[in-house]
Design a protein around this motif. Structure first.
Motif, PDB file in Angstrom:
ATOM      1  N   GLN A 158      -0.094   3.598  -0.063  1.00  0.00           N
ATOM      2  CA  GLN A 158       0.665   4.716  -0.617  1.00  0.00           C
ATOM      3  C   GLN A 158      -0.139   5.985  -0.410  1.00  0.00           C
ATOM      4  OE1 GLN A 158       2.567   4.504  -4.616  1.00  0.00           O
ATOM      5  NE2 GLN A 158       1.326   6.292  -5.100  1.00  0.00           N
ATOM      6  N   VAL A 159       0.536   7.048   0.013  1.00  0.00           N
ATOM      7  CA  VAL A 159      -0.139   8.321   0.213  1.00  0.00           C
ATOM      8  C   VAL A 159       0.813   9.439  -0.170  1.00  0.00           C
ATOM      9  CG1 VAL A 159       0.566   8.449   2.646  1.00  0.00           C
ATOM     10  CG2 VAL A 159      -1.418   9.757   1.850  1.00  0.00           C
ATOM     11  N   SER A 160       0.288  10.476  -0.809  1.00  0.00           N
ATOM     12  CA  SER A 160       1.120  11.611  -1.205  1.00  0.00           C
ATOM     13  C   SER A 160       0.323  12.905  -1.095  1.00  0.00           C
ATOM     14  CB  SER A 160       1.653  11.436  -2.629  1.00  0.00           C
ATOM     15  OG  SER A 160       0.600  11.443  -3.570  1.00  0.00           O
ATOM     16  N   VAL A 161       1.051  13.970  -0.838  1.00  0.00           N
ATOM     17  CA  VAL A 161       0.485  15.317  -0.803  1.00  0.00           C
ATOM     18  C   VAL A 161       1.185  16.131  -1.876  1.00  0.00           C
ATOM     19  CG1 VAL A 161       0.127  17.392   0.575  1.00  0.00           C
ATOM     20  CG2 VAL A 161       0.022  15.137   1.664  1.00  0.00           C
ATOM     21  N   GLU A 162       0.403  16.804  -2.717  1.00  0.00           N
ATOM     22  CA  GLU A 162       0.956  17.568  -3.823  1.00  0.00           C
ATOM     23  C   GLU A 162       0.585  19.041  -3.680  1.00  0.00           C
ATOM     24  OE1 GLU A 162      -0.701  15.777  -7.248  1.00  0.00           O
ATOM     25  OE2 GLU A 162       0.378  13.881  -7.019  1.00  0.00           O
ATOM     26  N   PHE A 163       1.556  19.901  -3.996  1.00  0.00           N
ATOM     27  CA  PHE A 163       1.333  21.347  -3.928  1.00  0.00           C
ATOM     28  C   PHE A 163       1.897  21.987  -5.182  1.00  0.00           C
ATOM     29  CE2 PHE A 163       3.098  25.576  -2.627  1.00  0.00           C
ATOM     30  CZ  PHE A 163       1.872  26.235  -2.549  1.00  0.00           C
ATOM     31  N   ARG A 164       1.071  22.842  -5.825  1.00  0.00           N
ATOM     32  CA  ARG A 164       1.482  23.557  -7.036  1.00  0.00           C
ATOM     33  C   ARG A 164       1.643  25.047  -6.703  1.00  0.00           C
ATOM     34  NH1 ARG A 164       0.875  20.856 -11.890  1.00  0.00           N
ATOM     35  NH2 ARG A 164      -0.193  18.833 -11.781  1.00  0.00           N
ATOM     36  N   PRO A 165       2.891  25.495  -6.446  1.00  0.00           N
ATOM     37  CA  PRO A 165       3.077  26.927  -6.176  1.00  0.00           C
ATOM     38  C   PRO A 165       2.875  27.786  -7.409  1.00  0.00           C
ATOM     39  CG  PRO A 165       5.190  25.795  -6.264  1.00  0.00           C
ATOM     40  CD  PRO A 165       4.136  24.735  -6.324  1.00  0.00           C
ATOM     41  N   ALA A 166       3.026  27.172  -8.583  1.00  0.00           N
ATOM     42  CA  ALA A 166       2.780  27.866  -9.849  1.00  0.00           C
ATOM     43  C   ALA A 166       2.213  26.848 -10.826  1.00  0.00           C
ATOM     44  CB  ALA A 166       4.063  28.496 -10.396  1.00  0.00           C
ATOM     45  N   ASP A 168       3.213  25.669 -13.603  1.00  0.00           N
ATOM     46  CA  ASP A 168       4.134  24.721 -14.221  1.00  0.00           C
ATOM     47  C   ASP A 168       5.083  24.075 -13.225  1.00  0.00           C
ATOM     48  OD1 ASP A 168       3.076  25.219 -16.746  1.00  0.00           O
ATOM     49  OD2 ASP A 168       4.404  26.926 -17.082  1.00  0.00           O
ATOM     50  N   ILE A 169       4.771  24.148 -11.924  1.00  0.00           N
ATOM     51  CA  ILE A 169       5.630  23.556 -10.897  1.00  0.00           C
ATOM     52  C   ILE A 169       4.775  22.714  -9.961  1.00  0.00           C
ATOM     53  CG2 ILE A 169       7.213  23.993  -8.994  1.00  0.00           C
ATOM     54  CD1 ILE A 169       7.983  26.600 -10.298  1.00  0.00           C
ATOM     55  N   LEU A 170       5.196  21.479  -9.772  1.00  0.00           N
ATOM     56  CA  LEU A 170       4.519  20.555  -8.862  1.00  0.00           C
ATOM     57  C   LEU A 170       5.520  20.062  -7.827  1.00  0.00           C
ATOM     58  CD1 LEU A 170       2.199  18.582  -8.003  1.00  0.00           C
ATOM     59  CD2 LEU A 170       3.178  16.964  -9.646  1.00  0.00           C
ATOM     60  N   THR A 171       5.201  20.215  -6.550  1.00  0.00           N
ATOM     61  CA  THR A 171       6.005  19.643  -5.478  1.00  0.00           C
ATOM     62  C   THR A 171       5.191  18.557  -4.783  1.00  0.00           C
ATOM     63  OG1 THR A 171       5.242  21.250  -3.839  1.00  0.00           O
ATOM     64  CG2 THR A 171       7.206  21.826  -5.132  1.00  0.00           C
ATOM     65  N   TYR A 172       5.884  17.578  -4.214  1.00  0.00           N
ATOM     66  CA  TYR A 172       5.160  16.462  -3.612  1.00  0.00           C
ATOM     67  C   TYR A 172       5.984  15.814  -2.493  1.00  0.00           C
ATOM     68  CZ  TYR A 172       8.260  13.545  -6.449  1.00  0.00           C
ATOM     69  OH  TYR A 172       9.367  12.968  -7.009  1.00  0.00           O
ATOM     70  N   LEU A 173       5.276  15.182  -1.591  1.00  0.00           N
ATOM     71  CA  LEU A 173       5.843  14.331  -0.546  1.00  0.00           C
ATOM     72  C   LEU A 173       5.072  13.032  -0.582  1.00  0.00           C
ATOM     73  CD1 LEU A 173       7.658  13.821   1.937  1.00  0.00           C
ATOM     74  CD2 LEU A 173       5.837  14.835   3.347  1.00  0.00           C
ATOM     75  N   LYS A 174       5.789  11.908  -0.740  1.00  0.00           N
ATOM     76  CA  LYS A 174       5.114  10.613  -0.924  1.00  0.00           C
ATOM     77  C   LYS A 174       5.692   9.570   0.016  1.00  0.00           C
ATOM     78  CE  LYS A 174       5.932   8.194  -4.687  1.00  0.00           C
ATOM     79  NZ  LYS A 174       5.898   7.760  -6.102  1.00  0.00           N
ATOM     80  N   TYR A 175       4.801   8.780   0.586  1.00  0.00           N
ATOM     81  CA  TYR A 175       5.178   7.621   1.400  1.00  0.00           C
ATOM     82  C   TYR A 175       4.536   6.390   0.781  1.00  0.00           C
ATOM     83  CZ  TYR A 175       5.251   4.155   5.112  1.00  0.00           C
ATOM     84  OH  TYR A 175       5.432   2.994   5.820  1.00  0.00           O
ATOM     85  N   SER A 176       5.305   5.315   0.657  1.00  0.00           N
ATOM     86  CA  SER A 176       4.748   4.098   0.066  1.00  0.00           C
ATOM     87  C   SER A 176       5.386   2.867   0.695  1.00  0.00           C
ATOM     88  CB  SER A 176       4.968   4.073  -1.450  1.00  0.00           C
ATOM     89  OG  SER A 176       6.351   4.116  -1.753  1.00  0.00           O
ATOM     90  N   GLU A 177       4.662   1.775   0.624  1.00  0.00           N
ATOM     91  CA  GLU A 177       5.149   0.485   1.079  1.00  0.00           C
ATOM     92  C   GLU A 177       4.981  -0.532  -0.054  1.00  0.00           C
ATOM     93  OE1 GLU A 177       3.230  -0.744   4.665  1.00  0.00           O
ATOM     94  OE2 GLU A 177       3.743   1.104   5.751  1.00  0.00           O
ATOM     95  N   GLY A 178       5.834  -1.534  -0.059  1.00  0.00           N
ATOM     96  CA  GLY A 178       5.737  -2.596  -1.055  1.00  0.00           C
ATOM     97  C   GLY A 178       6.359  -3.871  -0.532  1.00  0.00           C
ATOM     98  N   PHE A 179       6.180  -4.941  -1.290  1.00  0.00           N
ATOM     99  CA  PHE A 179       6.821  -6.190  -0.886  1.00  0.00           C
ATOM    100  C   PHE A 179       6.981  -7.110  -2.086  1.00  0.00           C
ATOM    101  CE2 PHE A 179       2.980  -8.569  -1.259  1.00  0.00           C
ATOM    102  CZ  PHE A 179       3.275  -9.901  -1.041  1.00  0.00           C
ATOM    103  N   ASN A 180       7.986  -7.959  -1.989  1.00  0.00           N
ATOM    104  CA  ASN A 180       8.183  -9.066  -2.923  1.00  0.00           C
ATOM    105  C   ASN A 180       7.986 -10.358  -2.147  1.00  0.00           C
ATOM    106  OD1 ASN A 180       8.900  -7.604  -5.278  1.00  0.00           O
ATOM    107  ND2 ASN A 180      10.981  -7.337  -4.502  1.00  0.00           N
ATOM    108  N   SER A 181       7.185 -11.252  -2.684  1.00  0.00           N
ATOM    109  CA  SER A 181       6.925 -12.498  -1.976  1.00  0.00           C
ATOM    110  C   SER A 181       8.167 -13.376  -1.942  1.00  0.00           C
ATOM    111  CB  SER A 181       5.772 -13.252  -2.638  1.00  0.00           C
ATOM    112  OG  SER A 181       6.094 -13.562  -3.977  1.00  0.00           O
ATOM    113  N   GLY A 182       8.195 -14.305  -1.015  1.00  0.00           N
ATOM    114  CA  GLY A 182       9.283 -15.264  -0.926  1.00  0.00           C
ATOM    115  C   GLY A 182       9.218 -16.280  -2.049  1.00  0.00           C
ATOM    116  N   GLY A 183      10.122 -17.239  -2.023  1.00  0.00           N
ATOM    117  CA  GLY A 183      10.148 -18.229  -3.092  1.00  0.00           C
ATOM    118  C   GLY A 183      11.082 -19.365  -2.790  1.00  0.00           C
ATOM    119  N   PHE A 184      11.501 -20.049  -3.842  1.00  0.00           N
ATOM    120  CA  PHE A 184      12.312 -21.250  -3.700  1.00  0.00           C
ATOM    121  C   PHE A 184      13.512 -21.200  -4.638  1.00  0.00           C
ATOM    122  CE2 PHE A 184       7.894 -22.404  -2.795  1.00  0.00           C
ATOM    123  CZ  PHE A 184       8.023 -22.962  -1.531  1.00  0.00           C
ATOM    124  N   ASN A 185      14.584 -21.865  -4.222  1.00  0.00           N
ATOM    125  CA  ASN A 185      15.770 -22.030  -5.059  1.00  0.00           C
ATOM    126  C   ASN A 185      15.694 -23.383  -5.759  1.00  0.00           C
ATOM    127  OD1 ASN A 185      17.299 -19.605  -4.435  1.00  0.00           O
ATOM    128  ND2 ASN A 185      17.504 -20.449  -2.365  1.00  0.00           N
TER     129      ASN A 185
END
Length: 407
Positions: A158-166, A168-185
């Motif tokens: 996961q990586v993000s870039v944050e910028f505060r123009p003021a 009380d204001i936060l802007t951000y761009l975020k990229y992330s990856e995740g996964f759920n493992s397999g399983g059985f029925n």
């Protein structure tokens, strides 16, 4: 029956430093056991035979004649399934934020997850049940070729870039990856749904801002997102399995936006709300490619408010009302219009009294005040051997009184 144990250990740097970080490990262990004992009576067997041996048996259906008159067994058909799933998961993670300046920050994190699962499975079926497509199997016997072990391990960044123009204001761009493992029925096995399903992987982009405005009387947050699923895990009802089973869609994607706000226009008055949209479709799922994702409404929103006032130096009164709306959504990947979570609008109301120091409150409340009775769950199948359809509406209007005291 299931039992589980989990533990997480973390270590973090002091807050307020130019470089802040957190690291940790996570452990999870679970034992899950399911026993299914299914008995089908003569009439079910007769109905199944009528479909299989049409037209000879079919002409007898509805005749009122006793199925045993045609040689059907007096004892019911029986299937007994024993399943046990042992899961062990171990993860390690680290995340750090570097403040380049008062306005710019970069955050990066990495997690490693290792999931091990083991299946113990057997199914004993009598002759009639085997004829209906429910074999007797024992996964302890290699000749049956069961997939009884799964190990899934992934690095997810996961990586993000944050910028505060003021301030009380936060802007951000975020990229992330995740996964759920397999399983059985762990259901009845009829050869249609596989015993196992694979892991799901997710890639997500999010662009947004968070703000506190108007002398801290307005909090406004918004974000747009795009999410791609690979081998998305899907749950569907299979009548022949006697319940829900898991499988994998090849790929899916979801795009949309979310906005939420909280406003304090005057002392004692709070107004809040949110709105979200989603354009979610299967991009690779056989005949369902191009269909909307199940359980993914196009639109949902909520709006509400709370007003609190002083009744005396030691007691406050308050009233709160909110309304929640959710668009209809499909409950199956086939987008069958029969299986739909209907459009619903829920109104809730609360009012009460409380001490000025917050030690006690008495609240009268009502949920679903106007009794929206939309169908919120429907599933089933027209299997001739185990036909079953089930549905449930919204909970009806409920009301009550709560008393809370803080010691």
């Amino acid at each position: 029956d299931q039992s589980s144990f989990s533990q997480e250990l973390r270590i973090a740097s002091p807050a307020g430093e130019q470089f802040e970080w957190v690291a940790g490990v996570y452990f999870f262990d679970q034992e899950f056991t399911a026993i299914t004992d299914t008995s089908s009576g003569r009439d079910t067997i007769f109905a199944f035979g009528g479909v299989v041996f049409d037209p000879f048996f079919f002409t007898l259906l509805g005749s009122g004649l006793n199925p045993t008159d045609f040689g059907l067994p007096a004892d019911s058909a029986q299937i007994i399934t024993n399943a046990r799933i042992d899961t062990e998961s171990l993860a390690a993670f680290v995340s750090g934020s570097y403040h380049l300046s008062d306005q710019w920050s970069i955050t990066a994190g990495l997690r490693y997850t290792d999931d091990d699962k083991k299946l113990t499975f057997s199914q004993v079926s009598d002759t009639i049940s085997q004829f209906a497509g429910f074999p007797s199997i024992d996964c302890a016997d290699p000749s049956f070729g069961c997939d009884t072990t799964q190990r899934d391990h992934r690095w997810t960044p996961q990586v993000s870039v944050e910028f505060r123009p003021a301030e009380d204001i936060l802007t951000y761009l975020k990229y992330s990856e995740g996964f759920n493992s397999g399983g059985f029925n762990a259901n009845l096995f009829g050869g249609i749904a596989p015993l196992s399903f694979g892991p799901e992987e997710v890639e997500s982009w999010e662009l947004g801002f968070k703000s506190t405005l108007l002398n801290r009387r307005l909090r406004l947050n918004a974000a747009v997102y795009s999410t791609d699923y690979i081998n998305k895990q899907e749950s569907f009802f299979l009548a022949s399995a006697g319940g829900f089973v898991q499988t994998n869609a090849g790929a899916a994607e979801s795009e949309g936006f979310e906005i939420e706000f909280t406003a304090l226009p005057t002392d004692g008055l709070e107004i809040f709300g949110s709105i979200g949209t989603a354009d979610a479709v299967y991009t690779d799922f056989g005949d369902d490619t191009g269909n909307k994702l199940q359980n993914a409404p196009d639109l949902q929103w909520n709006l509400g408010g709370q007003y609190e006032w002083a009744l005396s130096d030691m007691m406050n009164g308050f009233v709160r009302a909110d309304v929640f709306y959710q668009d209809d959504r499909f409950l199956s990947s086939s987008n069958d219009p029969f299986f739909v979570f209907e459009e619903t609008t829920m109104v809730n109301l609360r009012f009460g009294l409380g001490s000025d120091d917050g030690k006690w409150t008495v609240t009268a409340w009502s949920k679903n005040l106007f009794e929206d009775d939309a169908v919120v769950q429907i599933f089933g199948g027209s299997s001739p051997f185990i036909p079953s359809f089930n549905y449930a509406p919204n909970m009806p209007r409920t009301y009550g009184v709560d008393f809370r005291y803080m010691f």
